[in-house]
Scaffold this motif. Structure first.
Motif, mmCIF file in Angstrom:
data_model
loop_
_atom_site.group_PDB
_atom_site.id
_atom_site.type_symbol
_atom_site.label_atom_id
_atom_site.label_comp_id
_atom_site.label_asym_id
_atom_site.label_seq_id
_atom_site.Cartn_x
_atom_site.Cartn_y
_atom_site.Cartn_z
ATOM 1 N N LEU B 202 0.813 -1.217 0.000
ATOM 2 C CA LEU B 202 0.000 0.000 0.000
ATOM 3 C C LEU B 202 0.846 1.266 0.000
ATOM 4 O O LEU B 202 0.487 2.256 -0.647
ATOM 5 C CB LEU B 202 -0.932 0.002 1.223
ATOM 6 N N THR B 203 1.946 1.268 0.758
ATOM 7 C CA THR B 203 2.681 2.520 0.955
ATOM 8 C C THR B 203 4.103 2.478 0.419
ATOM 9 O O THR B 203 4.765 3.506 0.397
ATOM 10 C CB THR B 203 2.753 2.870 2.453
ATOM 11 N N TYR B 209 2.002 2.218 7.271
ATOM 12 C CA TYR B 209 0.548 2.272 7.419
ATOM 13 C C TYR B 209 0.033 3.424 6.572
ATOM 14 O O TYR B 209 0.638 4.496 6.570
ATOM 15 C CB TYR B 209 0.148 2.486 8.887
ATOM 16 N N PRO B 210 -1.053 3.213 5.823
ATOM 17 C CA PRO B 210 -1.594 4.310 5.022
ATOM 18 C C PRO B 210 -1.945 5.490 5.911
ATOM 19 O O PRO B 210 -2.643 5.331 6.919
ATOM 20 C CB PRO B 210 -2.840 3.709 4.360
ATOM 21 N N ASP B 212 -3.308 8.697 5.003
ATOM 22 C CA ASP B 212 -4.374 9.655 4.714
ATOM 23 C C ASP B 212 -5.650 9.325 5.483
ATOM 24 O O ASP B 212 -5.901 8.177 5.854
ATOM 25 C CB ASP B 212 -4.652 9.709 3.204
ATOM 26 N N ALA B 215 -8.176 6.447 4.625
ATOM 27 C CA ALA B 215 -7.856 5.046 4.907
ATOM 28 C C ALA B 215 -7.938 4.734 6.393
ATOM 29 O O ALA B 215 -7.331 3.770 6.859
ATOM 30 C CB ALA B 215 -6.469 4.720 4.375
ATOM 31 N N TYR B 216 -8.699 5.546 7.121
ATOM 32 C CA TYR B 216 -8.730 5.384 8.581
ATOM 33 C C TYR B 216 -9.145 3.972 8.994
ATOM 34 O O TYR B 216 -8.492 3.330 9.819
ATOM 35 C CB TYR B 216 -9.681 6.413 9.179
ATOM 36 N N LEU B 218 -9.083 1.182 7.292
ATOM 37 C CA LEU B 218 -8.092 0.182 6.898
ATOM 38 C C LEU B 218 -6.923 0.165 7.888
ATOM 39 O O LEU B 218 -6.481 -0.901 8.339
ATOM 40 C CB LEU B 218 -7.584 0.493 5.485
ATOM 41 N N ARG B 219 -6.464 1.367 8.248
ATOM 42 C CA ARG B 219 -5.343 1.460 9.195
ATOM 43 C C ARG B 219 -5.741 0.841 10.536
ATOM 44 O O ARG B 219 -4.970 0.101 11.143
ATOM 45 C CB ARG B 219 -4.966 2.933 9.366
#
Lengths: 116, 247
Positions: B202-203, B209-210, B212, B215-216, B218-219
């Motif tokens: 992803l990053t 951890y993403p 932005d 993506a809350y 997902l994180r």
């Protein structure tokens, strides 16, 4: 509070560390040696957490109504790592002591000396 | 030999006293330990990681590699303990000049017969569910309140040992399914490696951890997955260590 020119929290760390070191060096029983090692580890953890503390500060959890001063989170995270390593060392040492006990019937170092 | 040990302790005490005498006053906010990267974590940690518990933020995000290898350390400890050869089978038979060993082996099976006080058994039965719920709560809320994967693992492990002491090792062993045991005890390193790889995809950085705001969720899911891995893996490792200590 200052005692002998040293803050009493740090003095407690020195005393606890030396108690552990004394047990580690002087006791003949392997279990007591391991306990001494754990006391030394505890002293180091207490020292690190104490170093991260700020007078009148909140724990480093930023929720509403806390702050503006927070304790330092890095020593806490390091101590967590240290505790896990201490548990691992204790577990392996205990397993070895159990095996020594099963092999020789004793865990006294002075009795183990010279055994094949 | 007697004075040598004492001398060592005295030398260590003197050295430590010299060391701590030069430390800044205890609890001062401007001590060097508080002015380095710790201040930055406190200032921007919530915005950068989305975790209100900054100890968890340091543990999982800022020092993720450290924690990854820490999980590997405790897994290696279990491997080392399990890999030790069993003592009794390995003992040579010509050991008749060591009488204490014989008396020890005779005690082995008898320790299973020691009965536990009914008070202790009742208290463990009464408190067991509450201890389990507490461990789950400290796991699930670990990144926003006090707690976390390791704490939860310690509570679960302690609960397992309490049950093993009261109900016997055989019944406690049923708590960890036999078929899944191999995978469960490696769950800490495995979940870390998996989430680290997901973060990599992803990053572009392992264990990233993403960041932005979109993506809350997902994180959040990634953090909880790592925490669950640490908690379940750690608890199973503690339980297996206890089971392996049979002397």
């Amino acid at each position: 509070m200052v005692l002998f020119g040293v803050d009493v929290d740090y003095l407690a760390f020195v005393v606890l560390f030396c108690v552990g070191l004394y047990m580690l060096v002087r006791k003949s029983n392997l279990l007591k040696k391991l306990l001494g090692l754990n006391v030394m580890e505890t002293a180091v953890f207490a020292f690190l957490v104490t170093a991260g503390m700020i007078e009148g500060a909140d724990p480093p959890i930023r929720t509403a109504g806390t702050g503006p001063l927070f304790a330092n989170p890095i020593p806490h995270a390091m101590v967590l790592t240290g505790i896990v390593v201490a548990v691992s060392v204790t577990a392996v040492a205990l397993a070895l002591i159990v095996q020594i006990h099963a092999h020789y019937g004793t865990i006294e170092v002075d009795e183990l000396k010279g055994l094949p | 030999m007697r004075w040598l040990g004492l001398a060592l302790v005295v030398v260590a005490a003197a050295t430590l006293m010299l060391g701590v005498a030069d430390l800044p006053p205890h609890g001062a906010p401007d001590a060097p330990v508080h002015t380095h990267v710790g201040a930055r974590y406190l200032e921007r940690g919530v915005a950068e990681t989305g975790m209100r518990n900054l100890v968890t933020a340091v543990l999982l995000v800022y020092r993720g590699f450290d924690t990854f290898l820490e999980v590997v350390v405790i897994f290696s400890a279990l491997v080392a303990v399990v890999a030790l050869p069993r003592g009794r089978a390995a003992r040579p038979d010509d050991g008749d000049d060591r009488p204490p060993a014989a008396s020890l082996t005779a005690e082995g099976p008898a320790q299973q017969l020691v009965s536990v006080s009914p008070v202790v058994a009742f208290v463990v039965q009464l408190l067991g569910p509450f201890i389990a719920v507490f461990a789950l709560a400290s796991l699930y809320r670990g990144h926003v309140s006090p707690g976390g994967g390791f704490q939860s693992a310690a509570i679960f492990g302690a609960l397992f040992i309490a049950i093993a002491l009261v109900q016997g090792r055989e019944r406690a062993a049923l708590l960890v399914p036999r078929g899944a045991r191999v995978w469960l005890q490696a769950l800490g390193p495995l979940s870390f490696a998996l989430i680290g790889t997901v973060g990599w995809i992803l990053t572009g950085a392992f264990l990233g951890y993403p960041a932005d705001a979109a993506a809350y969720a997902l994180r959040e899911a990634m953090v909880v997955a790592v925490e669950v891995g640490i908690a379940v893996g750690g608890a199973v490792i503690l339980a297996q260590l206890f089971m392996a200590m049979e002397g």
